[in-house]
Write a protein that holds these residues in place. Structure first.
Motif, PDB file in Angstrom:
ATOM      1  N   CYS A  47       0.836  -1.215   0.000  1.00 35.85           N
ATOM      2  CA  CYS A  47       0.000   0.000   0.000  1.00 35.85           C
ATOM      3  C   CYS A  47       0.865   1.258   0.000  1.00 35.85           C
ATOM      4  O   CYS A  47       0.607   2.211  -0.749  1.00 35.85           O
ATOM      5  N   ILE A  60      -8.287   5.692  -4.276  1.00 38.14           N
ATOM      6  CA  ILE A  60      -8.519   5.202  -2.918  1.00 38.14           C
ATOM      7  C   ILE A  60     -10.019   5.059  -2.672  1.00 38.14           C
ATOM      8  O   ILE A  60     -10.473   4.162  -1.964  1.00 38.14           O
ATOM      9  N   PHE A 181      -3.425  -1.442  -5.425  1.00 38.29           N
ATOM     10  CA  PHE A 181      -3.641  -0.868  -4.097  1.00 38.29           C
ATOM     11  C   PHE A 181      -4.685  -1.661  -3.321  1.00 38.29           C
ATOM     12  O   PHE A 181      -4.473  -2.037  -2.156  1.00 38.29           O
ATOM     13  N   TRP A 182      -5.809  -1.941  -3.952  1.00 33.88           N
ATOM     14  CA  TRP A 182      -6.882  -2.645  -3.257  1.00 33.88           C
ATOM     15  C   TRP A 182      -6.523  -4.101  -2.974  1.00 33.88           C
ATOM     16  O   TRP A 182      -6.968  -4.675  -1.974  1.00 33.88           O
ATOM     17  N   PHE A 185      -4.456  -3.577   0.139  1.00 31.60           N
ATOM     18  CA  PHE A 185      -5.241  -3.003   1.233  1.00 31.60           C
ATOM     19  C   PHE A 185      -6.144  -4.061   1.875  1.00 31.60           C
ATOM     20  O   PHE A 185      -6.176  -4.202   3.107  1.00 31.60           O
TER      21      PHE A 185
END
Length: 285
Positions: A47, A60, A181-182, A185
């Motif tokens: 992240c 985001i 990113f996800w 995350f």
């Protein structure tokens, strides 16, 4: 250069990169870095790195229609990692690898019925050759007992890997940086319970995990999601099996692991299957 060409090059490069993953994981284990720490701190580092490298390109707060799929994508990624790593504890490596790399079979089913991808004769031929190659490399999974928890976990890792591949393709209109990113995350929350139970870690361990994540995680996932934006999931799943060929080759060169005639024959079948897929790509330079 058209998008299909770029996607094919990306997934081929990824297969070579992820062929080194087992070596990196073994090195981390030699430093006493356990699976929970690798997953948890790797997700945190992922992240941080993706935000530092791409900033505003990362959504985001994604579009509402994509949010649920990004969450599911991250869950599949975390489940794939956990089931694969823990399967290695409870079953033989040959069984683990054979079951894990049945992934293209599940991708073909999901891609055909969900994404409505065409399953052509040449795709089926490429899949058959690849599965035959996997069988030769890992001895056809002879003696696999599906009541063994390790074997069940290995098979689950294949199904979740397939789900991750198909959803990555479904999100083809989403920037790959956002998907990366996800993935990390959601991975934090998937790995957190395991880390709470087994939270041994050192500073050098965190540094090593961060370096691994930067190369294999950030670099790998960017290639992965970029490729899935541009080529069909069924095609990508076959080319990804090149990873097993390079993993075996690197293990032979660096650790002196046995490389038999069956291993070589299996590798050639996998490369032939991948070559059929690559040959069918609409190339444009």
């Amino acid at each position: 250069m058209n998008n299909e060409t770029k996607g094919t090059i990306a997934i081929t490069a990824l297969s070579i990169l992820w062929g080194t993953a087992a070596i990196a994981i073994r090195a981390l284990s030699n430093y006493g870095v356990g699976v929970p720490a690798q997953l948890f701190f790797g997700a945190i580092a992922g992240c941080i790195f993706i935000l530092a490298l791409y900033g505003k390109k990362v959504e985001i707060i994604p579009k509402k229609e994509n949010l649920k799929w990004l969450i599911i994508l991250g869950m599949f990624s975390g489940i794939t990692a956990i089931t694969f790593f823990y399967a290695a504890i409870f079953t033989k490596i040959a069984y683990l690898e054979f079951l894990h790399y049945t992934m293209p079979l599940w991708v073909f089913l999901l891609a055909a019925f969900w994404l409505k991808e065409k399953i052509t004769a040449w795709k089926l031929l490429a899949l058959l050759l690849a599965i035959m190659g996997i069988s030769l490399i890992f001895h056809g999974g002879a003696g696999i007992d599906l009541t063994n928890v390790g074997n069940v976990l290995a098979l689950l890792s294949a199904v979740s890997y397939a789900g991750m591949t198909v959803i990555g393709r479904k999100l083809k209109d989403t920037e790959q940086q956002t998907s990366v990113f996800w993935t990390f995350f959601i991975g934090i929350f998937v790995a957190l319970p395991l880390f709470i139970l087994h939270n041994e870690i050192s500073l050098i361990g965190i540094v090593l995990i961060s370096l691994y994540t930067l190369v294999e995680g950030i670099g790998g996932y960017l290639l992965y999601y970029y490729a899935l934006r541009n080529i069909e999931a069924s095609k990508a799943s076959i080319i990804l099996l090149i990873e097993t060929v390079f993993a075996s080759l690197f293990a032979w060169m660096l650790f002196g692991e046995t490389l038999t005639a069956l291993n070589i024959a299996g590798g050639l079948l996998i490369l032939t299957g991948a070559a059929i897929v690559i040959r069918k790509t609409k190339w444009s330079i």
